[in-house]
Design a protein around this motif. Structure first.
Motif, PDB file in Angstrom:
ATOM      1  N   THR A 188      17.441   7.753  -3.864  1.00 37.06           N
ATOM      2  CA  THR A 188      18.553   7.756  -2.911  1.00 37.06           C
ATOM      3  C   THR A 188      18.663   9.058  -2.140  1.00 37.06           C
ATOM      4  OG1 THR A 188      20.063   8.541  -4.634  1.00 37.06           O
ATOM      5  CG2 THR A 188      19.914   6.155  -4.276  1.00 37.06           C
ATOM      6  N   LYS A 189      17.757   9.997  -2.394  1.00 33.19           N
ATOM      7  CA  LYS A 189      17.838  11.293  -1.738  1.00 33.19           C
ATOM      8  C   LYS A 189      16.530  11.612  -1.029  1.00 33.19           C
ATOM      9  CE  LYS A 189      22.004  12.391  -3.166  1.00 33.19           C
ATOM     10  NZ  LYS A 189      23.132  12.580  -2.244  1.00 33.19           N
ATOM     11  N   GLY A 190      16.663  12.153   0.173  1.00 29.80           N
ATOM     12  CA  GLY A 190      15.515  12.617   0.937  1.00 29.80           C
ATOM     13  C   GLY A 190      15.731  14.057   1.356  1.00 29.80           C
ATOM     14  N   TYR A 191      15.072  14.477   2.425  1.00 27.11           N
ATOM     15  CA  TYR A 191      15.190  15.858   2.892  1.00 27.11           C
ATOM     16  C   TYR A 191      15.536  15.899   4.369  1.00 27.11           C
ATOM     17  CZ  TYR A 191      13.164  17.775  -1.402  1.00 27.11           C
ATOM     18  OH  TYR A 191      12.946  18.150  -2.705  1.00 27.11           O
ATOM     19  N   LYS A 192      16.067  17.031   4.777  1.00 30.87           N
ATOM     20  CA  LYS A 192      16.262  17.309   6.195  1.00 30.87           C
ATOM     21  C   LYS A 192      16.014  18.792   6.431  1.00 30.87           C
ATOM     22  CE  LYS A 192      21.276  18.197   5.966  1.00 30.87           C
ATOM     23  NZ  LYS A 192      22.602  17.789   6.500  1.00 30.87           N
ATOM     24  N   LEU A 193      15.698  19.158   7.654  1.00 36.02           N
ATOM     25  CA  LEU A 193      15.433  20.549   8.002  1.00 36.02           C
ATOM     26  C   LEU A 193      16.717  21.359   7.913  1.00 36.02           C
ATOM     27  CD1 LEU A 193      13.127  19.965  11.103  1.00 36.02           C
ATOM     28  CD2 LEU A 193      12.420  20.728   8.837  1.00 36.02           C
ATOM     29  N   VAL A 194      16.588  22.575   7.402  1.00 36.82           N
ATOM     30  CA  VAL A 194      17.741  23.470   7.269  1.00 36.82           C
ATOM     31  C   VAL A 194      18.081  24.081   8.623  1.00 36.82           C
ATOM     32  CG1 VAL A 194      18.475  25.692   6.329  1.00 36.82           C
ATOM     33  CG2 VAL A 194      17.393  24.008   4.845  1.00 36.82           C
ATOM     34  N   SER A 195      19.364  24.145   8.940  1.00 29.63           N
ATOM     35  CA  SER A 195      19.823  24.841  10.143  1.00 29.63           C
ATOM     36  C   SER A 195      20.135  26.282   9.777  1.00 29.63           C
ATOM     37  CB  SER A 195      21.069  24.168  10.723  1.00 29.63           C
ATOM     38  OG  SER A 195      20.768  22.860  11.169  1.00 29.63           O
ATOM     39  N   ALA A 196      19.574  27.220  10.532  1.00 27.29           N
ATOM     40  CA  ALA A 196      19.744  28.633  10.225  1.00 27.29           C
ATOM     41  C   ALA A 196      20.084  29.399  11.497  1.00 27.29           C
ATOM     42  CB  ALA A 196      18.473  29.192   9.590  1.00 27.29           C
ATOM     43  N   THR A 197      20.589  30.601  11.320  1.00 29.87           N
ATOM     44  CA  THR A 197      20.937  31.462  12.458  1.00 29.87           C
ATOM     45  C   THR A 197      20.012  32.661  12.574  1.00 29.87           C
ATOM     46  OG1 THR A 197      22.554  32.633  11.071  1.00 29.87           O
ATOM     47  CG2 THR A 197      23.360  30.780  12.396  1.00 29.87           C
ATOM     48  N   SER A 198      19.227  32.925  11.543  1.00 31.05           N
ATOM     49  CA  SER A 198      18.294  34.048  11.581  1.00 31.05           C
ATOM     50  C   SER A 198      17.039  33.693  10.809  1.00 31.05           C
ATOM     51  CB  SER A 198      18.928  35.311  10.991  1.00 31.05           C
ATOM     52  OG  SER A 198      19.311  35.099   9.646  1.00 31.05           O
ATOM     53  N   ALA A 199      15.918  34.337  11.189  1.00 27.72           N
ATOM     54  CA  ALA A 199      14.640  34.047  10.555  1.00 27.72           C
ATOM     55  C   ALA A 199      14.547  34.715   9.192  1.00 27.72           C
ATOM     56  CB  ALA A 199      13.496  34.514  11.457  1.00 27.72           C
ATOM     57  N   ILE A 200      13.649  34.204   8.348  1.00 28.88           N
ATOM     58  CA  ILE A 200      13.334  34.844   7.082  1.00 28.88           C
ATOM     59  C   ILE A 200      11.837  35.115   7.064  1.00 28.88           C
ATOM     60  CG2 ILE A 200      15.248  33.748   5.864  1.00 28.88           C
ATOM     61  CD1 ILE A 200      13.321  31.776   4.655  1.00 28.88           C
ATOM     62  N   ASP A 201      11.409  35.971   6.175  1.00 26.00           N
ATOM     63  CA  ASP A 201      10.013  36.383   6.139  1.00 26.00           C
ATOM     64  C   ASP A 201       9.067  35.184   6.057  1.00 26.00           C
ATOM     65  OD1 ASP A 201      10.793  38.981   6.254  1.00 26.00           O
ATOM     66  OD2 ASP A 201      10.599  39.365   4.095  1.00 26.00           O
ATOM     67  N   GLY A 202       8.095  35.191   6.953  1.00 28.97           N
ATOM     68  CA  GLY A 202       7.068  34.162   6.943  1.00 28.97           C
ATOM     69  C   GLY A 202       7.404  32.923   7.735  1.00 28.97           C
ATOM     70  N   PHE A 203       8.626  32.849   8.298  1.00 31.77           N
ATOM     71  CA  PHE A 203       9.048  31.663   9.036  1.00 31.77           C
ATOM     72  C   PHE A 203       9.499  32.035  10.442  1.00 31.77           C
ATOM     73  CE2 PHE A 203       9.499  30.582   4.608  1.00 31.77           C
ATOM     74  CZ  PHE A 203       9.044  29.271   4.545  1.00 31.77           C
ATOM     75  N   VAL A 204       9.375  31.075  11.339  1.00 30.95           N
ATOM     76  CA  VAL A 204       9.835  31.224  12.716  1.00 30.95           C
ATOM     77  C   VAL A 204      11.100  30.400  12.894  1.00 30.95           C
ATOM     78  CG1 VAL A 204       9.284  30.779  15.141  1.00 30.95           C
ATOM     79  CG2 VAL A 204       7.506  31.599  13.591  1.00 30.95           C
ATOM     80  N   LEU A 205      12.074  30.947  13.573  1.00 32.53           N
ATOM     81  CA  LEU A 205      13.299  30.219  13.891  1.00 32.53           C
ATOM     82  C   LEU A 205      13.107  29.566  15.258  1.00 32.53           C
ATOM     83  CD1 LEU A 205      16.245  29.661  12.910  1.00 32.53           C
ATOM     84  CD2 LEU A 205      16.940  31.603  14.319  1.00 32.53           C
ATOM     85  N   ASN A 206      12.929  28.246  15.279  1.00 32.45           N
ATOM     86  CA  ASN A 206      12.685  27.600  16.569  1.00 32.45           C
ATOM     87  C   ASN A 206      13.984  27.436  17.352  1.00 32.45           C
ATOM     88  OD1 ASN A 206      14.021  25.276  15.619  1.00 32.45           O
ATOM     89  ND2 ASN A 206      12.132  24.205  15.110  1.00 32.45           N
ATOM     90  N   SER A 207      13.866  26.905  18.556  1.00 32.71           N
ATOM     91  CA  SER A 207      15.028  26.845  19.449  1.00 32.71           C
ATOM     92  C   SER A 207      16.088  25.859  18.974  1.00 32.71           C
ATOM     93  CB  SER A 207      14.581  26.465  20.870  1.00 32.71           C
ATOM     94  OG  SER A 207      13.963  25.193  20.888  1.00 32.71           O
ATOM     95  N   GLU A 208      15.759  25.010  18.018  1.00 32.14           N
ATOM     96  CA  GLU A 208      16.755  24.095  17.443  1.00 32.14           C
ATOM     97  C   GLU A 208      17.405  24.678  16.199  1.00 32.14           C
ATOM     98  OE1 GLU A 208      15.003  20.131  16.990  1.00 32.14           O
ATOM     99  OE2 GLU A 208      16.360  19.571  18.617  1.00 32.14           O
ATOM    100  N   GLY A 209      17.000  25.908  15.828  1.00 28.63           N
ATOM    101  CA  GLY A 209      17.606  26.557  14.676  1.00 28.63           C
ATOM    102  C   GLY A 209      17.014  26.163  13.348  1.00 28.63           C
ATOM    103  N   HIS A 210      15.761  25.712  13.328  1.00 28.85           N
ATOM    104  CA  HIS A 210      15.091  25.331  12.090  1.00 28.85           C
ATOM    105  C   HIS A 210      14.011  26.352  11.739  1.00 28.85           C
ATOM    106  CE1 HIS A 210      16.259  20.999  13.363  1.00 28.85           C
ATOM    107  NE2 HIS A 210      17.208  21.536  12.613  1.00 28.85           N
TER     108      HIS A 210
END
Length: 484
Positions: free
Chosen positions: A148-170
């Protein structure tokens, strides 16, 4: 007489003045120059961003076929490339490898601004977000026992090491080809992947472009019942006058009628007609009729519930909400007829009909039957003859054609519910143009519809400056296609 002092500035004084003035002007000139360079750079980036927005809007409004015509055949992401899932802290989720589809388009090179700056444009469409919806959390966390559970992309306001914050905030990771190979996710209520199982193709539901037949449109059951009752009463008056007088006295009129004419001997057929016409301009016609026949009365009632012309280049998709034939209904009980019939009268090659049951509908919310009773997750929805019963309604489907055009009927109803052999009866409901009935071979599960038109995608637009351009930055823009 006083002597006038006509002495001017000395050379040394002039040199000193010029030196001081130069010292004062240099930073001002530098500041002006820097401002102009910054302004030119900002304008250049704005030109690039405006072009990225234009591309985004074009991809959002165009079908996959139109995009292929405009930008050429896309490069499809290799199936071996997968996206690794991470938690909100950037930690790897063991077992969290999600496969998804991606299509890479080359939108060519564009020259922007008065400086004629060249940017190479690339657009990638992917269905990662929908794949996450259908990804079972149990693959990562075995303590979760229910699917009954799946996943969704996290919404963020700032980047963390190794990741890019795209224009949709993911927060995501890209490989050298621009595909997402890592994403920060969080657990969400599981909604099956709409591009794989549900009606992900039901986007932009403009009634001028698709045929939409709601269940309420085909539900003339109560009207037919009342009409047959009136016909039976008229016939009773002609043939059994004494019984008619008794019935008119409201003394168990149903019982008296059924002694002569069994109103329960009513069957219903829904006819879906699809054809192509030309009245100076080619068009497609979609028409739906519901017919009721009562063998005791030898009477047929027919209602046209939908009819529309579509002036389009291809046959419109046909969406029909299915409701089983209700033989009898009460305040807290619904009795369905044991058999229901659908006649597909199609003359258009490639026609697609979507026969679907919504998850919740008022007909099935009755005492003794819950929504869960109507769901067989592995096979699709099932219908019940009456509340509390496990007897399913048999849906008979056959073709009525003399042209040999077999349409595809996609459904989310359990296929074991259907009988696709030629059904007898309904002599008054013949195929158009004198056609004959045939066994139906085009019935498929909804998940068998593999078309990519109008699915749900994330759009990634990238404008990359040329190698000789040292002052411009790469412009990236992320959006969604089919989100409404």
């Amino acid at each position: 007489m006083a002597r006038k002092n006509n002495k001017g500035f000395s050379v040394i004084e002039i040199v000193i003045a010029i030196t001081i003035l130069s010292l004062l002007l240099v930073p001002i000139v530098k500041q002006i120059s820097q401002t102009l360079r910054t302004s030119r750079q900002a304008k250049k980036q704005q030109y690039a961003m405006d072009n990225a927005v234009y591309l985004m809007e074009d991809f959002q409004k165009s079908s996959m076929g139109e995009l292929e015509t405009k930008y050429g055949v896309p490069t499809k992401k290799p199936e071996t490339v997968k996206c690794q899932l991470y938690d909100a802290s950037g930690n790897t989720l063991t077992g969290g490898l999600v496969s998804y589809n991606a299509y890479k388009y080359s939108a060519g090179t564009v020259t922007l601004g008065y400086e004629k700056t060249s940017f190479t444009r690339t657009v990638i469409l992917d269905d990662l977000s929908t794949a996450l919806m259908g990804f079972d959390v149990h693959n990562v966390d075995t303590s979760v026992t229910e699917n009954t559970k799946g996943y969704k992309l996290v919404s963020a306001t700032s980047a963390i090491d190794g990741f890019v914050l795209n224009s949709e905030g993911h927060l995501v990771k890209y490989d050298s080809n621009g595909y997402v190979i890592g994403a920060v996710c969080e657990v969400a209520d599981k909604v099956e992947n709409p591009n794989e199982i549900n009606l992900g193709n039901m986007q932009n539901m403009d009634s001028s472009n698709v045929a939409i037949i709601p269940g309420s449109a085909t539900n003339f059951d109560s009207q037919a019942e009342n009409a047959f009752f009136s016909l039976a009463m008229e016939k009773l008056k002609e043939e059994h006058y004494a019984d008619w007088l008794q019935a008119m006295g409201h003394v168990s009129s149903d019982s008296i009628l059924n002694q002569h004419y069994n109103l329960a001997n009513t069957t219903k057929v829904t006819k879906i007609y699809v054809d192509k016409g030309n009245d100076g301009e080619e068009y497609y016609i979609v028409s739906v009729d519901v017919c009721y026949e009562n063998s005791s009365l030898s009477k047929t009632l027919e209602y046209n519930v939908y009819s529309q012309k579509f002036y389009m280049d291809e046959c419109p998709a046909i969406y029909m909400e299915y409701q089983p034939y209700t033989a009898e209904s009460g305040a807290s009980d619904v009795i369905y007829a044991a058999n229901d019939y659908i006649l597909v009268d199609n003359y258009v090659e490639g026609a697609k009909i979507y026969l679907y049951k919504p998850f919740r509908d008022q007909m099935n919310v009755v005492d003794g039957v819950t929504d869960s009773d109507h769901v067989a997750p592995a096979d699709g929805y099932k219908f019940y003859q009456q509340s509390g019963s496990t007897s399913t309604v048999t849906i008979h489907v056959c073709s009525a054609t003399n042209s040999g055009e077999e349409s595809n009927v996609f459904t989310n109803i359990d296929l074991s519910t259907f009988d696709t052999s030629v059904f007898s009866g309904f002599t008054s409901v013949a195929a158009e143009n004198g056609g004959t009935r045939e066994a139906y071979t085009g019935l498929k599960r909804l998940s068998d519809d593999r078309r990519t038109q109008d699915r749900l995608y994330t759009i990634n637009v990238v404008l990359e400056p040329g190698p000789d351009d040292k002052g411009s930055n790469t412009v990236s823009l992320t959006g969604a296609k089919g989100e409404n």
